[in-house]
Design an enzyme around this catalytic site. Structure first.
Site, short mmCIF file in Angstrom:
data_model
loop_
_atom_site.label_atom_id
_atom_site.label_comp_id
_atom_site.label_asym_id
_atom_site.label_seq_id
_atom_site.Cartn_x
_atom_site.Cartn_y
_atom_site.Cartn_z
N GLY A 85 -1.80 -0.42 5.57
CA GLY A 85 -1.63 0.94 6.09
C GLY A 85 -2.03 2.05 5.15
O GLY A 85 -1.34 3.06 5.05
N THR A 86 -3.15 1.86 4.45
CA THR A 86 -3.63 2.94 3.57
C THR A 86 -5.13 3.12 3.75
O THR A 86 -5.86 2.14 3.93
CB THR A 86 -3.23 2.70 2.09
N ALA A 131 0.68 -2.24 12.04
CA ALA A 131 1.45 -2.91 10.99
C ALA A 131 2.64 -3.67 11.57
O ALA A 131 2.98 -4.76 11.10
CB ALA A 131 1.93 -1.89 9.96
N HIS A 142 3.91 7.27 -6.11
CA HIS A 142 3.71 8.70 -5.86
C HIS A 142 5.04 9.46 -5.76
O HIS A 142 5.08 10.56 -5.21
CB HIS A 142 2.86 8.92 -4.61
#
Ligand code: BJW
Length: 236
Positions: free
Chosen positions: A178-179, A222, A112
């Protein structure tokens, strides 16, 4: 995962949750980035065309925050995995921060875009940029004041898709960290990897939208889950 000794090829997908403990806000949390800045305002080409000054200010602030943040134990554990794992490892991040690199990882794709990169709409050059764009600086290559954040907004094509799909097709372990699984094409990687025979592991604070697609989901921070998982892999 019981068969770590057999793992030769790992693809890891990371999202904003891995950088949350470094002080960088996630997007969809109640106090997240979209709370004060609606997504259509700051993360679409249409929003940028409508109010470029607002979008430049938003990313000027993000750039400042990225520079101030430090990698946490999760980034550092992946850096260790990158150095010590004898098989193939690719980290695909949706994040625009550079905390994987500063945590010691070398093989990182920023699908991204990157917060510390800017893209000139005048001459197509990209430059590393640590300062602001809101004040309309000239492009170092062509002199035009036409630089935008080098970020993939909604409706734009993410970077490096060919390399990512190729790596997913060869992976024997896919790990998502972590998404939320809210944004495609990244949210579909788990199905692509599984269809090619990879096992799929999710490490996330809470269940994601795609949790049911994973062979295993571990819930927690995390900074705790990632170092523990890296230890398991390196022990074989
Ligand atoms: C923790 C934690 C802790 C918290 N420890 N965990 C198919 C179906 C429907 C729509 C589409 C589709 N395909 C494409 C679309 C359209 C669109 C899309 O996905 N729309 C959705 C809204 C449905 N996608 C696109 O437009 C993309 N382009 C595209 O598809 O091109 C065509 C194409 C077709 C086919 C192949 C290839 C291409 C472009 C998407 C661009 C996304 N851009 C953004 C902004 C730019 C970056 C920036 O400003 O930083 O990227 S949006 C934003 O969301 C950002 C992120 O990278 C992305 C993902 O967010 P992320 O990282 O998951 O964050 P959160 O906040 O959602 O979640 C954080 C998670 O962490 C949570 O689960 C927490 O619990 C957890 N967490 N603390 C562990 N300590």
């Amino acid at each position: 995962m019981s068969n770590n000794a057999d793992i030769r090829n790992i693809v890891i997908l990371t999202g904003a949750g891995i950088s949350a403990e470094s002080g960088l806000k996630t997007f969809r949390a109640e106090d997240g980035l979209w709370e004060d800045h609606p997504v259509e305002q700051v993360a679409t080409p249409e929003g940028f065309a409508r109010d470029p000054a607002l979008v430049q200010r938003f990313y000027d602030e993000r750039r400042k925050n990225i520079r101030a943040a430090q990698p946490n134990a999760a980034h550092e554990a992946l850096g260790r995995l990158d150095r010590e794992f004898s098989g193939e490892l690719l980290i695909v991040t949706q994040n625009i921060d550079d905390l994987h690199e500063r945590g010691g990882a070398g093989n990182v794709l920023h699908m991204h875009g990157e917060g510390l990169s800017v893209w000139c709409q005048g001459c197509d050059a990209r430059h590393r940029w640590e300062g602001t764009l809101g004040d309309g600086p000239a492009c170092p290559a062509c002199g035009e004041a036409a630089m935008r954040p080098d970020i993939v907004w909604f409706g734009e094509m993410p970077y490096e898709m060919d390399r990512i799909f190729e790596a997913l097709s060869r992976a024997d372990l896919f790990v998502s960290i972590g998404t939320s699984g809210a944004v495609y094409p990244a949210a579909g990687f788990v199905q692509q990897a599984s269809a090619s025979g990879a096992r799929a592991l999710e490490l996330n604070l809470e269940e994601s939208l795609g949790s049911s697609n994973f062979d295993e989901s571990r819930l927690g921070a995390a900074s705790e889950l990632v170092p523990a998982w890296v230890d398991e892999v390196l022990k074989g």
